[in-house]
Design an enzyme around this catalytic site. Structure first.
Site, PDB file in Angstrom:
ATOM      1  N   ASN A   1      37.427  -5.610  13.485  1.00 60.25           N
ATOM      2  CA  ASN A   1      38.800  -6.100  13.391  1.00 60.25           C
ATOM      3  C   ASN A   1      39.681  -5.292  14.359  1.00 60.25           C
ATOM      4  O   ASN A   1      39.746  -4.062  14.254  1.00 60.25           O
ATOM      5  CB  ASN A   1      39.280  -5.928  11.943  1.00 60.25           C
ATOM      6  CG  ASN A   1      40.700  -6.415  11.737  1.00 60.25           C
ATOM      7  OD1 ASN A   1      41.582  -6.122  12.532  1.00 60.25           O
ATOM      8  ND2 ASN A   1      40.926  -7.139  10.667  1.00 60.25           N
TER       9      ASN A   1
ATOM     10  N   HIS B   1      44.610  -3.291  14.720  1.00 56.91           N
ATOM     11  CA  HIS B   1      45.359  -2.039  14.908  1.00 56.91           C
ATOM     12  C   HIS B   1      45.532  -1.641  16.362  1.00 56.91           C
ATOM     13  O   HIS B   1      46.389  -0.836  16.688  1.00 56.91           O
ATOM     14  CB  HIS B   1      44.721  -0.910  14.107  1.00 56.91           C
ATOM     15  CG  HIS B   1      45.013  -1.029  12.637  1.00 56.91           C
ATOM     16  ND1 HIS B   1      46.035  -1.804  12.159  1.00 56.91           N
ATOM     17  CD2 HIS B   1      44.428  -0.483  11.552  1.00 56.91           C
ATOM     18  CE1 HIS B   1      46.058  -1.732  10.847  1.00 56.91           C
ATOM     19  NE2 HIS B   1      45.085  -0.940  10.447  1.00 56.91           N
TER      20      HIS B   1
ATOM     21  N   HIS C   1      43.743 -10.937  12.596  1.00 55.59           N
ATOM     22  CA  HIS C   1      44.585 -11.533  11.558  1.00 55.59           C
ATOM     23  C   HIS C   1      45.919 -11.920  12.189  1.00 55.59           C
ATOM     24  O   HIS C   1      46.706 -11.054  12.562  1.00 55.59           O
ATOM     25  CB  HIS C   1      44.786 -10.499  10.436  1.00 55.59           C
ATOM     26  CG  HIS C   1      45.550 -11.015   9.251  1.00 55.59           C
ATOM     27  ND1 HIS C   1      45.694 -10.290   8.088  1.00 55.59           N
ATOM     28  CD2 HIS C   1      46.201 -12.189   9.036  1.00 55.59           C
ATOM     29  CE1 HIS C   1      46.412 -10.986   7.220  1.00 55.59           C
ATOM     30  NE2 HIS C   1      46.736 -12.142   7.775  1.00 55.59           N
TER      31      HIS C   1
ATOM     32  N   ARG D   1      49.256 -12.886  11.505  1.00 54.40           N
ATOM     33  CA  ARG D   1      50.145 -12.922  10.341  1.00 54.40           C
ATOM     34  C   ARG D   1      51.380 -13.752  10.647  1.00 54.40           C
ATOM     35  O   ARG D   1      51.778 -13.905  11.810  1.00 54.40           O
ATOM     36  CB  ARG D   1      50.570 -11.497   9.956  1.00 54.40           C
ATOM     37  CG  ARG D   1      49.425 -10.619   9.507  1.00 54.40           C
ATOM     38  CD  ARG D   1      49.921  -9.262   9.043  1.00 54.40           C
ATOM     39  NE  ARG D   1      50.484  -9.314   7.719  1.00 54.40           N
ATOM     40  CZ  ARG D   1      49.877  -8.881   6.618  1.00 54.40           C
ATOM     41  NH1 ARG D   1      48.686  -8.314   6.699  1.00 54.40           N
ATOM     42  NH2 ARG D   1      50.454  -8.975   5.452  1.00 54.40           N
TER      43      ARG D   1
ATOM     44  N   ARG E   1      53.095  -9.286  13.228  1.00 51.05           N
ATOM     45  CA  ARG E   1      53.344  -7.853  13.377  1.00 51.05           C
ATOM     46  C   ARG E   1      52.303  -7.152  14.247  1.00 51.05           C
ATOM     47  O   ARG E   1      52.561  -6.109  14.791  1.00 51.05           O
ATOM     48  CB  ARG E   1      53.424  -7.166  12.009  1.00 51.05           C
ATOM     49  CG  ARG E   1      52.112  -7.046  11.305  1.00 51.05           C
ATOM     50  CD  ARG E   1      52.225  -6.138  10.109  1.00 51.05           C
ATOM     51  NE  ARG E   1      52.929  -6.790   9.009  1.00 51.05           N
ATOM     52  CZ  ARG E   1      52.659  -6.522   7.732  1.00 51.05           C
ATOM     53  NH1 ARG E   1      51.763  -5.623   7.414  1.00 51.05           N
ATOM     54  NH2 ARG E   1      53.295  -7.144   6.779  1.00 51.05           N
TER      55      ARG E   1
ATOM     56  N   GLU F   1      41.473 -14.470  10.706  1.00 54.43           N
ATOM     57  CA  GLU F   1      41.975 -14.243   9.348  1.00 54.43           C
ATOM     58  C   GLU F   1      43.374 -14.802   9.284  1.00 54.43           C
ATOM     59  O   GLU F   1      44.183 -14.546  10.187  1.00 54.43           O
ATOM     60  CB  GLU F   1      42.093 -12.735   9.104  1.00 54.43           C
ATOM     61  CG  GLU F   1      41.025 -12.146   8.266  1.00 54.43           C
ATOM     62  CD  GLU F   1      41.302 -10.679   8.003  1.00 54.43           C
ATOM     63  OE1 GLU F   1      42.453 -10.318   7.698  1.00 54.43           O
ATOM     64  OE2 GLU F   1      40.370  -9.902   8.128  1.00 54.43           O
TER      65      GLU F   1
ATOM     66  N   THR G   1      46.202  -6.415   3.780  1.00 53.32           N
ATOM     67  CA  THR G   1      45.872  -7.388   2.737  1.00 53.32           C
ATOM     68  C   THR G   1      45.546  -6.633   1.442  1.00 53.32           C
ATOM     69  O   THR G   1      44.652  -5.803   1.423  1.00 53.32           O
ATOM     70  CB  THR G   1      44.654  -8.224   3.175  1.00 53.32           C
ATOM     71  OG1 THR G   1      44.829  -8.594   4.530  1.00 53.32           O
ATOM     72  CG2 THR G   1      44.513  -9.456   2.319  1.00 53.32           C
TER      73      THR G   1
ATOM     74  N   GLU H   1      33.935 -13.534   1.494  1.00 55.68           N
ATOM     75  CA  GLU H   1      34.011 -12.129   1.904  1.00 55.68           C
ATOM     76  C   GLU H   1      34.386 -11.333   0.668  1.00 55.68           C
ATOM     77  O   GLU H   1      35.478 -11.503   0.107  1.00 55.68           O
ATOM     78  CB  GLU H   1      35.057 -11.921   3.010  1.00 55.68           C
ATOM     79  CG  GLU H   1      35.144 -10.433   3.372  1.00 55.68           C
ATOM     80  CD  GLU H   1      36.009 -10.137   4.592  1.00 55.68           C
ATOM     81  OE1 GLU H   1      36.225 -11.039   5.427  1.00 55.68           O
ATOM     82  OE2 GLU H   1      36.457  -8.981   4.699  1.00 55.68           O
TER      83      GLU H   1
ATOM     84  N   HIS I   1      37.054  -4.426   3.813  1.00 55.01           N
ATOM     85  CA  HIS I   1      38.323  -3.794   3.438  1.00 55.01           C
ATOM     86  C   HIS I   1      38.100  -2.364   2.964  1.00 55.01           C
ATOM     87  O   HIS I   1      37.370  -2.138   1.999  1.00 55.01           O
ATOM     88  CB  HIS I   1      39.108  -4.564   2.376  1.00 55.01           C
ATOM     89  CG  HIS I   1      40.588  -4.388   2.580  1.00 55.01           C
ATOM     90  ND1 HIS I   1      41.256  -3.257   2.185  1.00 55.01           N
ATOM     91  CD2 HIS I   1      41.502  -5.168   3.200  1.00 55.01           C
ATOM     92  CE1 HIS I   1      42.517  -3.366   2.539  1.00 55.01           C
ATOM     93  NE2 HIS I   1      42.695  -4.511   3.167  1.00 55.01           N
TER      94      HIS I   1
END
Ligand code: PXP
Length: 236
Positions: free
Chosen positions: A6, A9, A42, A44, A48, A69, A100, A150, A190
């Site tokens: 992922n 970040h 992801h 969003r 962000r 995602e 999340t 998941e 996660h």
């Protein structure tokens, strides 16, 4: 066990300075070259971290598997159908959360999920539901037509007592087993890091883990020495 990376970040870091670097698309390519089996981002509602431009470029260039995602909103469905990721992972999304927080309420949104999954399927996009590792959530996910589940490892990742960790691993194992009996493909993610991920390997039904924060954190620290040396070389 496979690893999906992922890259959200990297985008968080870029956006912190409203800059162009580091580019999450470049990070995704490096992760692929290092052996990642897929790239997760992801998008969003508040954009962000990952932005529409990132998703577009990822779709054009990712060679392994692009997992988008997203929340179950009309806007996101249109974007998914237009972009055609290899997989959509539906997650709950709250504006105020840092990440999340929990699994999808599959029981509470059965009708909406059924339609959503079916629209994605019609567009040729398989769906994964991010759920708590419970029998009920898995049964409902299968019934709604999901292709993957998941399993949420957030609770597992926060435990510190050995007995509680063992119990949660058993809950994940049971959930993965039940999912397989429904012919669902099983992944997990996660809060997984370099300490708590090895134990997940014992759950054979889990084919892939999805990891972001721990990987990006390690990449930043391990890259520090080279980054400083490169700058010193330029200076001296
Ligand atoms: N899986 C899902 C569904 C997520 O929402 C996230 C966080 O974006 C992850 C995996 C990765 O979690 P982490 O960043 O804690 O590794």
């Amino acid at each position: 066990m496979k690893l999906a990376v992922n890259i959200d970040h990297i985008a968080t870091l870029r956006n912190a300075r409203l800059a162009e670097e580091p580019d999450p698309v470049t990070a995704a390519h490096l992760a692929e070259l290092a052996g990642a089996s897929g790239i997760v981002c992801h998008l969003r509602e508040d954009r962000r971290h990952i932005k529409d431009r990132d998703l577009q470029l990822l779709r054009e260039t990712i060679k392994t598997k692009l997992d988008l995602e997203m929340a179950m909103t009309h806007e996101m469905k249109e974007i998914a159908i237009k972009t055609k990721p290899d997989l959509v992972t539906l997650v709950p999304e709250k504006r105020e959360e840092l990440t999340t927080e929990g699994g999808l309420d599959v029981m509470g949104f059965q009708q909406e999920l059924r339609g959503f999954i079916s629209d994605l399927k019609e567009a040729g996009i398989p769906t994964s539901l991010f759920i708590e590792p419970t029998t009920q959530a898995i049964t409902v996910s299968a019934e709604l037509g999901a292709d993957f589940v998941e399993l949420h490892t957030g609770k597992y990742s926060l435990l510190t007592k050995e007995t509680e960790i063992e119990a949660e691993l058993e809950r994940l194992q049971n959930a993965a087993h039940i999912a397989k009996t429904f012919n669902l493909r099983v992944v997990a993610g996660h809060g997984l890091n370099y300490q708590n991920t090895p134990a997940i390997k014992s759950i054979k039904e889990i084919e892939e883990v999805s990891i972001g924060h721990a990987l990006i954190a390690r990449a930043a620290l391990f890259g520090m020495e080279k980054a400083v040396k490169d700058m010193l070389k330029l200076l001296n």
